[in-house]
Design an enzyme around this catalytic site. Sequence first.
Site, PDB file in Angstrom:
ATOM      1  N   LYS A  47       0.860  -1.186   0.000  1.00 14.35           N
ATOM      2  CA  LYS A  47       0.000   0.000   0.000  1.00 14.35           C
ATOM      3  C   LYS A  47       0.894   1.233   0.000  1.00 14.35           C
ATOM      4  CE  LYS A  47      -3.562   2.353   2.691  1.00 14.35           C
ATOM      5  NZ  LYS A  47      -4.450   2.270   3.869  1.00 14.35           N
ATOM      6  N   LYS A  85      -2.215  -1.519  -3.809  1.00  9.58           N
ATOM      7  CA  LYS A  85      -3.078  -0.344  -3.744  1.00  9.58           C
ATOM      8  C   LYS A  85      -2.234   0.933  -3.800  1.00  9.58           C
ATOM      9  CE  LYS A  85      -5.964   2.039  -0.500  1.00  9.58           C
ATOM     10  NZ  LYS A  85      -6.464   2.132   0.842  1.00  9.58           N
TER      11      LYS A  85
HETATM   12  C1  PBG Z   1      -7.239   3.393   5.689  1.00 12.13           C
HETATM   13  C2  PBG Z   1      -7.529   3.331   4.249  1.00 12.13           C
HETATM   14  C3  PBG Z   1      -7.346   4.326   3.264  1.00 12.13           C
HETATM   15  C4  PBG Z   1      -7.901   3.813   2.095  1.00 12.13           C
HETATM   16  C5  PBG Z   1      -8.361   2.535   2.375  1.00 12.13           C
HETATM   17  N1  PBG Z   1      -8.098   2.241   3.705  1.00 12.13           N
HETATM   18  C6  PBG Z   1      -6.829   5.697   3.362  1.00 12.13           C
HETATM   19  C7  PBG Z   1      -5.446   5.951   3.721  1.00 12.13           C
HETATM   20  O1  PBG Z   1      -4.620   5.066   3.888  1.00 12.13           O
HETATM   21  O2  PBG Z   1      -5.160   7.141   3.879  1.00 12.13           O
HETATM   22  C8  PBG Z   1      -7.997   4.523   0.773  1.00 12.13           C
HETATM   23  C9  PBG Z   1      -9.096   4.071  -0.125  1.00 12.13           C
HETATM   24  C10 PBG Z   1      -9.409   4.946  -1.266  1.00 12.13           C
HETATM   25  O3  PBG Z   1      -8.770   5.983  -1.519  1.00 12.13           O
HETATM   26  O4  PBG Z   1     -10.363   4.593  -1.973  1.00 12.13           O
HETATM   27  N2  PBG Z   1      -5.978   3.075   6.090  1.00 12.13           N
END
Ligand code: PBG
Length: 325
Positions: free
Chosen positions: A195, A248
């Site tokens: 991520k 992601k």
């Molecule tokens: C929480 C999380 C996030 C997203 C999914 N889980 C935000 C982040 O890490 O700031 C982003 C999902 C999206 O942008 O659709 N940790």
Amino acid sequence: MGFPQVRLRRLRRTETLRQMVRETRLEIANLIYPLFVTHGKEVRQAIEAMPGIFRFSVDKLPEEVEEVASLGIPAVLLFGLPEAKDEVGSGAYEPKGIVQQAVRAIKEARPELVVIVDVCLCEYTSHGHCGVVIDGEVDNDKTVELLAITALSLAEAGADIAAPSAMMDGMVAAIRAKLDENGYERIPIMSYAAKYASSFYGPFREAVECAPQFGDRRSYQMDPANVREALSEVEQDIQQGADIIMVKPALAYLDVISRVRDAFNHPLAAYNVSGEYSMVKAAAQNGWIEEKGVVLEILTAIKRAGADMIITYHAKEVARWLTLL
Ligand code: PBG
């Protein structure tokens, strides 16, 4: 042999021929639909930066999941907006937390729908970071303990899959151990393994009000410039017991999806994140792109790169288009 004997256009001449040689097929069974759950009653609140996406109160969820399930979408991914936030994100692991309530309501309405829960603290902490802050830094090991009890509490509520997204080292092992100790060895872990610290999360942070109040997430989420590190992240998570791995965001990271696909055999999910969705919606609303064509092309590309599952805010519209094809 080459041209003129070889003519690659021969198999592109008709739609039937094109279908016969098509290498990648997007299917409704590949889709996962994210849902935002908020406190209150009778709430169905539009998220401005994500046209077509809403925050639902728990009482409104059965109607929404009825639609999702009847479109043939197999799974939803839940995010919560608690009534109150605190330093340690207690709302994430309260037995009556917002997502715990949502899981119960959905499993009652549609038991066959797979309920995946995002396991993270950022929606529940007052400072908006994904973990516990000690001396101005997100503390890894303390956070991991809280993520494990969050996953357990969501499993107790009836969640089908735990999806840790906090990017803490060791979080998958801790969640696996906690679930197993408590008789939830059947619950799979879908780890947000690679991520990235991405600017594409902007609309999501508006949706769940989780923008960090100081600093950013670059000390735990990955540097967008790295791909070998993504392979190490995935390897670690698999060693710790992840059943499904995730990359992601998706669209700007197709090379990462492809490299992970080549290097590992685990089922792979890709998250077509909020900013990717909002860009398409904004351009479509302006009449600058043809929405259906662009969305299907993007999702097909994510699948072609190697994703088995795609988490996307487009899931409902795509399910309708695929049904009509
Ligand atoms: C929480 C999380 C996030 C997203 C999914 N889980 C935000 C982040 O890490 O700031 C982003 C999902 C999206 O942008 O659709 N940790």
